[in-house]
Design a protein around this motif. Sequence first.
Motif, short mmCIF file in Angstrom:
data_model
loop_
_atom_site.label_atom_id
_atom_site.label_comp_id
_atom_site.label_asym_id
_atom_site.label_seq_id
_atom_site.Cartn_x
_atom_site.Cartn_y
_atom_site.Cartn_z
N ARG A 1 -6.85 -8.47 1.19
CA ARG A 1 -6.54 -7.44 2.39
C ARG A 1 -4.87 -7.40 2.32
NH1 ARG A 1 -8.94 -10.95 5.62
NH2 ARG A 1 -6.65 -11.98 6.43
N ALA A 2 -4.37 -8.39 1.58
CA ALA A 2 -3.10 -7.68 2.03
C ALA A 2 -2.22 -6.81 1.03
CB ALA A 2 -2.05 -9.21 1.23
N ARG A 3 -2.92 -6.51 -0.26
CA ARG A 3 -2.55 -6.18 -1.99
C ARG A 3 -2.24 -4.70 -1.21
NH1 ARG A 3 -5.30 -3.04 -5.93
NH2 ARG A 3 -3.86 -3.02 -7.56
N GLU A 4 -4.11 -4.20 -0.78
CA GLU A 4 -4.49 -3.38 0.22
C GLU A 4 -4.06 -3.21 1.15
OE1 GLU A 4 -8.71 -3.82 1.21
OE2 GLU A 4 -9.05 -4.38 -0.82
N GLN A 5 -3.44 -3.13 1.91
CA GLN A 5 -2.37 -2.97 2.69
C GLN A 5 -1.28 -2.54 2.65
OE1 GLN A 5 -2.67 -6.17 6.18
NE2 GLN A 5 -4.30 -5.37 6.48
N ALA A 6 -0.50 -3.38 1.40
CA ALA A 6 1.17 -3.50 1.17
C ALA A 6 0.75 -1.40 0.24
CB ALA A 6 1.03 -4.58 0.25
N TRP A 7 -0.67 -2.03 -0.52
CA TRP A 7 -0.83 -0.53 -1.73
C TRP A 7 -0.78 0.97 -0.69
CZ3 TRP A 7 -0.03 0.84 -6.00
CH2 TRP A 7 -0.13 0.53 -7.64
N GLN A 8 -1.29 0.81 1.03
CA GLN A 8 -1.40 1.65 1.53
C GLN A 8 0.35 1.87 2.30
OE1 GLN A 8 -3.98 3.82 2.22
NE2 GLN A 8 -2.94 5.03 3.36
N ARG A 9 0.33 1.07 2.73
CA ARG A 9 2.02 1.27 2.82
C ARG A 9 3.02 1.47 2.07
NH1 ARG A 9 6.36 -3.28 3.66
NH2 ARG A 9 7.81 -2.22 4.75
N TRP A 10 3.00 1.16 0.92
CA TRP A 10 3.62 1.92 -0.15
C TRP A 10 3.78 3.28 -0.85
CZ3 TRP A 10 3.55 -0.14 -5.68
CH2 TRP A 10 5.21 -0.26 -6.10
N LYS A 11 2.53 4.17 -0.14
CA LYS A 11 2.28 5.15 -0.65
C LYS A 11 2.62 5.96 0.53
CE LYS A 11 -2.11 4.21 -1.56
NZ LYS A 11 -3.83 4.73 -1.87
N GLU A 12 2.20 5.26 1.64
CA GLU A 12 2.92 6.38 3.04
C GLU A 12 4.29 6.28 2.90
OE1 GLU A 12 1.36 4.32 6.47
OE2 GLU A 12 -1.11 4.70 5.87
N LEU A 13 5.50 5.32 2.31
CA LEU A 13 7.10 5.42 2.48
C LEU A 13 7.18 5.98 1.25
CD1 LEU A 13 7.24 1.25 3.22
CD2 LEU A 13 8.14 3.30 4.35
N LEU A 14 6.27 6.17 0.14
CA LEU A 14 6.75 6.69 -0.78
C LEU A 14 7.25 8.58 -0.25
CD1 LEU A 14 5.71 5.34 -3.66
CD2 LEU A 14 7.64 5.16 -3.74
N ALA A 15 5.48 9.22 0.30
CA ALA A 15 4.67 10.44 0.67
C ALA A 15 6.43 10.44 2.03
CB ALA A 15 3.46 10.19 1.59
#
Length: 135
Positions: free
Chosen positions: A119-133
């Motif tokens: 769950r943490a990995r999935e949420q962190a990937w999502q957050r990371w991609k949103e921040l990069l965008a």
Amino acid sequence: MPSVDHVQALPACNGKVSVSGFCWGGGQSFRYATNNPHIKAAFVFYGPPPTNEQALAHIACPIHGFYGGNDARINASIPKATDQMKQAGKTYEPLTYEGAGHGFMRAGEAPDANDANKRAREQAWQRWKELLAKI
């Protein structure tokens, strides 16, 4: 700063460079932000903050933290880093993923990963991609 200059000049780069690191590398990405005013963000995955409080004044980008809830050694440094960054007028956004351990980005992809790390990995990937965008 030659490495940032090199990356910015690559044809695939939009001219914006951020740094990311995991564990020791996470700490190094935080520290690198104290040395290079040209990066646009630093993404710290379960890494410690710099030990030189005065160096925080040199940070010119937001620092985004990704931490596992079951990582007492690293998490013990978050409150002090939060206070120091606030006092320096800098952006530090630590997020703790409850139940996840140190190294959850790697552990969370294993076939036998526990639910918290997945769950943490999935949420962190999502957050990371949103921040990069947003950069």
